[in-house]
Design a protein around this motif. Structure first.
Motif, PDB file in Angstrom:
ATOM      1  N   THR A 167      -1.510  25.296  21.324  1.00  0.00           N
ATOM      2  CA  THR A 167      -0.234  25.162  22.025  1.00  0.00           C
ATOM      3  C   THR A 167       0.716  26.224  21.509  1.00  0.00           C
ATOM      4  O   THR A 167       1.052  26.239  20.326  1.00  0.00           O
TER       5      THR A 167
ATOM      6  N   ARG B 218       6.522  24.781  25.617  1.00  0.00           N
ATOM      7  CA  ARG B 218       5.182  24.584  25.072  1.00  0.00           C
ATOM      8  C   ARG B 218       4.149  24.822  26.161  1.00  0.00           C
ATOM      9  O   ARG B 218       4.214  24.215  27.219  1.00  0.00           O
ATOM     10  N   THR B 219       3.180  25.714  25.878  1.00  0.00           N
ATOM     11  CA  THR B 219       2.107  26.016  26.826  1.00  0.00           C
ATOM     12  C   THR B 219       0.776  25.899  26.093  1.00  0.00           C
ATOM     13  O   THR B 219       0.595  26.517  25.041  1.00  0.00           O
ATOM     14  N   SER B 220      -0.134  25.113  26.639  1.00  0.00           N
ATOM     15  CA  SER B 220      -1.426  24.898  25.983  1.00  0.00           C
ATOM     16  C   SER B 220      -2.514  25.761  26.609  1.00  0.00           C
ATOM     17  O   SER B 220      -2.548  25.957  27.826  1.00  0.00           O
ATOM     18  N   TYR B 221      -3.396  26.263  25.758  1.00  0.00           N
ATOM     19  CA  TYR B 221      -4.537  27.084  26.170  1.00  0.00           C
ATOM     20  C   TYR B 221      -5.782  26.584  25.453  1.00  0.00           C
ATOM     21  O   TYR B 221      -5.697  26.053  24.347  1.00  0.00           O
TER      22      TYR B 221
ATOM     23  N   THR C 195       7.063  29.015  22.709  1.00  0.00           N
ATOM     24  CA  THR C 195       7.822  30.229  22.991  1.00  0.00           C
ATOM     25  C   THR C 195       9.186  30.127  22.330  1.00  0.00           C
ATOM     26  O   THR C 195       9.901  29.137  22.511  1.00  0.00           O
TER      27      THR C 195
END
Length: 113
Positions: A10, A34-37, A13
């Protein structure tokens, strides 16, 4: 390369700084986007410094999709631990039929103690 994702990573940014009561610039990470990969992480090193108190520094290499939105100012969470991005992320691209092997390599650092 990103062939076998092993973790959910996660990316937090970095938000715009705000001012505290003393007019100091602060970053409130609780407001970070929050951005999950799906990615792969590998331990690089860990070291301990003993002076007035113990401090442990741990480094991970994280392989993310090349489209992952992550900069050197962001943070990342892996397995419940929060790491700082250490240095600029590097995009590695393949050409022709190897283009599917493209990835973004990010070095993560955690300091405790």
């Amino acid at each position: 390369m990103l062939l076998l994702p092993t973790h959910t990573v996660t990316v937090l940014t970095k938000p715009e700084p705000t001012r505290d009561r003393q007019n100091n610039r602060i970053t409130d990470w609780s407001t970070a986007v929050r951005t999950s990969y799906q990615g792969r992480t590998e331990p690089v090193s860990t070291s301990e410094t003993v002076q007035q108190n113990d401090q442990v520094i741990t480094y991970l290499t994280c392989f993310l999709p090349p489209s992952a939105a992550v900069t050197e100012y962001d943070r990342a969470e892996v397995d419940g631990a929060t790491y700082e991005v250490d240095g600029k992320p590097e995009v590695h691209t393949g050409y022709g039929p190897l283009a599917v092997l493209a990835y973004k390599r990010v070095t993560l650092k955690e300091m405790t103690g």
